[in-house]
Design a protein around this motif. Sequence first.
Motif, PDB file in Angstrom:
ATOM      1  N   PRO A 139      37.512  27.386 -29.316  1.00 44.46           N
ATOM      2  CA  PRO A 139      37.587  28.641 -30.084  1.00 44.46           C
ATOM      3  C   PRO A 139      36.744  29.729 -29.440  1.00 44.46           C
ATOM      4  O   PRO A 139      35.698  29.462 -28.860  1.00 44.46           O
ATOM      5  N   LEU A 140      37.217  30.970 -29.560  1.00 37.44           N
ATOM      6  CA  LEU A 140      36.541  32.110 -28.956  1.00 37.44           C
ATOM      7  C   LEU A 140      35.114  32.214 -29.475  1.00 37.44           C
ATOM      8  O   LEU A 140      34.852  32.164 -30.676  1.00 37.44           O
ATOM      9  N   THR A 141      34.178  32.358 -28.547  1.00 42.45           N
ATOM     10  CA  THR A 141      32.769  32.552 -28.902  1.00 42.45           C
ATOM     11  C   THR A 141      32.266  33.818 -28.206  1.00 42.45           C
ATOM     12  O   THR A 141      32.892  34.337 -27.288  1.00 42.45           O
ATOM     13  N   ALA A 142      31.119  34.307 -28.671  1.00 42.91           N
ATOM     14  CA  ALA A 142      30.575  35.528 -28.090  1.00 42.91           C
ATOM     15  C   ALA A 142      30.245  35.332 -26.615  1.00 42.91           C
ATOM     16  O   ALA A 142      30.433  36.213 -25.791  1.00 42.91           O
ATOM     17  N   VAL A 143      29.719  34.164 -26.271  1.00 39.43           N
ATOM     18  CA  VAL A 143      29.372  33.851 -24.879  1.00 39.43           C
ATOM     19  C   VAL A 143      30.073  32.553 -24.506  1.00 39.43           C
ATOM     20  O   VAL A 143      29.624  31.473 -24.871  1.00 39.43           O
ATOM     21  N   PRO A 144      31.214  32.628 -23.794  1.00 37.14           N
ATOM     22  CA  PRO A 144      31.914  31.396 -23.411  1.00 37.14           C
ATOM     23  C   PRO A 144      31.013  30.477 -22.595  1.00 37.14           C
ATOM     24  O   PRO A 144      30.219  30.931 -21.774  1.00 37.14           O
ATOM     25  N   SER A 145      31.135  29.195 -22.840  1.00 41.25           N
ATOM     26  CA  SER A 145      30.309  28.215 -22.139  1.00 41.25           C
ATOM     27  C   SER A 145      31.021  27.711 -20.896  1.00 41.25           C
ATOM     28  O   SER A 145      32.187  27.343 -20.941  1.00 41.25           O
ATOM     29  N   ASP A 146      30.300  27.717 -19.783  1.00 40.88           N
ATOM     30  CA  ASP A 146      30.825  27.162 -18.538  1.00 40.88           C
ATOM     31  C   ASP A 146      30.016  25.935 -18.128  1.00 40.88           C
ATOM     32  O   ASP A 146      29.829  25.661 -16.949  1.00 40.88           O
ATOM     33  N   ASP A 147      29.495  25.210 -19.119  1.00 45.22           N
ATOM     34  CA  ASP A 147      28.718  24.007 -18.818  1.00 45.22           C
ATOM     35  C   ASP A 147      29.547  23.060 -17.966  1.00 45.22           C
ATOM     36  O   ASP A 147      30.725  22.834 -18.226  1.00 45.22           O
ATOM     37  N   GLY A 148      28.917  22.494 -16.953  1.00 45.55           N
ATOM     38  CA  GLY A 148      29.606  21.506 -16.128  1.00 45.55           C
ATOM     39  C   GLY A 148      30.228  22.083 -14.871  1.00 45.55           C
ATOM     40  O   GLY A 148      30.655  21.339 -13.997  1.00 45.55           O
ATOM     41  N   ILE A 149      30.314  23.429 -14.759  1.00 50.29           N
ATOM     42  CA  ILE A 149      30.842  24.032 -13.550  1.00 50.29           C
ATOM     43  C   ILE A 149      29.777  23.927 -12.459  1.00 50.29           C
ATOM     44  O   ILE A 149      28.643  24.363 -12.642  1.00 50.29           O
ATOM     45  N   PRO A 150      30.105  23.359 -11.298  1.00 49.72           N
ATOM     46  CA  PRO A 150      29.081  23.145 -10.267  1.00 49.72           C
ATOM     47  C   PRO A 150      28.677  24.426  -9.559  1.00 49.72           C
ATOM     48  O   PRO A 150      29.455  25.377  -9.458  1.00 49.72           O
ATOM     49  N   ASP A 151      27.434  24.431  -9.058  1.00 50.12           N
ATOM     50  CA  ASP A 151      26.971  25.551  -8.235  1.00 50.12           C
ATOM     51  C   ASP A 151      27.473  25.406  -6.800  1.00 50.12           C
ATOM     52  O   ASP A 151      27.679  26.401  -6.103  1.00 50.12           O
ATOM     53  N   LEU A 152      27.621  24.162  -6.357  1.00 52.60           N
ATOM     54  CA  LEU A 152      28.126  23.851  -5.024  1.00 52.60           C
ATOM     55  C   LEU A 152      29.278  22.874  -5.162  1.00 52.60           C
ATOM     56  O   LEU A 152      29.254  22.001  -6.030  1.00 52.60           O
ATOM     57  N   GLU A 153      30.290  23.020  -4.293  1.00 51.64           N
ATOM     58  CA  GLU A 153      31.430  22.111  -4.380  1.00 51.64           C
ATOM     59  C   GLU A 153      32.045  21.924  -2.997  1.00 51.64           C
ATOM     60  O   GLU A 153      32.253  22.889  -2.261  1.00 51.64           O
ATOM     61  N   SER A 154      32.334  20.679  -2.674  1.00 51.12           N
ATOM     62  CA  SER A 154      33.017  20.349  -1.429  1.00 51.12           C
ATOM     63  C   SER A 154      34.515  20.592  -1.588  1.00 51.12           C
ATOM     64  O   SER A 154      35.059  20.411  -2.677  1.00 51.12           O
ATOM     65  N   PRO A 155      35.219  20.966  -0.519  1.00 49.16           N
ATOM     66  CA  PRO A 155      36.681  21.093  -0.597  1.00 49.16           C
ATOM     67  C   PRO A 155      37.372  19.790  -0.992  1.00 49.16           C
ATOM     68  O   PRO A 155      38.503  19.815  -1.476  1.00 49.16           O
ATOM     69  N   ASP A 156      36.703  18.659  -0.788  1.00 52.20           N
ATOM     70  CA  ASP A 156      37.297  17.362  -1.132  1.00 52.20           C
ATOM     71  C   ASP A 156      37.046  16.956  -2.583  1.00 52.20           C
ATOM     72  O   ASP A 156      37.559  15.927  -3.037  1.00 52.20           O
TER      73      ASP A 156
END
Length: 200
Positions: A172-189
């Motif tokens: 559900p829509l919130t004032a500040v959407p949560s992006d918990d779990g999105i990595p800061d670094l990611e390999s192409p694999d």
Amino acid sequence: MIAGIVLTGCGGPQMSPQETPSRDASFDDARAVNLEFKATVAAVQKQIFDGQWAVAEYGDTPQPCDEGYEFFLRRNLPDGFSFDGQGPQRMEELRTWLGDNGWQLAPTPTYGEGIENIVIIAGKPEAKVSRLDVDMVPANPAEGTIDVLELRATSTCEPGDAGALLDELRGPLTAVPSDDGIPDLESPDATPLFERFDEG
């Protein structure tokens, strides 16, 4: 971002209201598009650098486009990375690789004096990428600068409701959407993240 160059329009036929797929089918279609889009871009990333990239825009958020939704991602080389003076050569090799692997290449942009960016613009709509920009500022050892490279990609526009898909991804829509779990670094694999919101 280089503006004014469009390689392809939105893909896929429009559906009448009677043909609108179920929520489950719509979400599964969006996941399939997202995975193909990211796999296509990841193949390009590996030609540049096969280690972990800095994540600026993850690329799982459906955004409205002319006839549905699209995805956008942005990646940067990690801090301290260097092409050891081979940046321009590597970009030329990448352009050749893209041409040899079915990418539609736009003319190389030219800039005025003092702008050193080397930019490649391409598209591969049959693999869900409408536009890819690889933008590099090569290192200048005399000035003590390092190589800076940003990769940006936009998927093809696919039929569907961006808002409904976003609700399924983020809840559900919130004032500040949560992006918990999105990595800061990611390999192409790495396996891309694209999962339904967990009510728990």
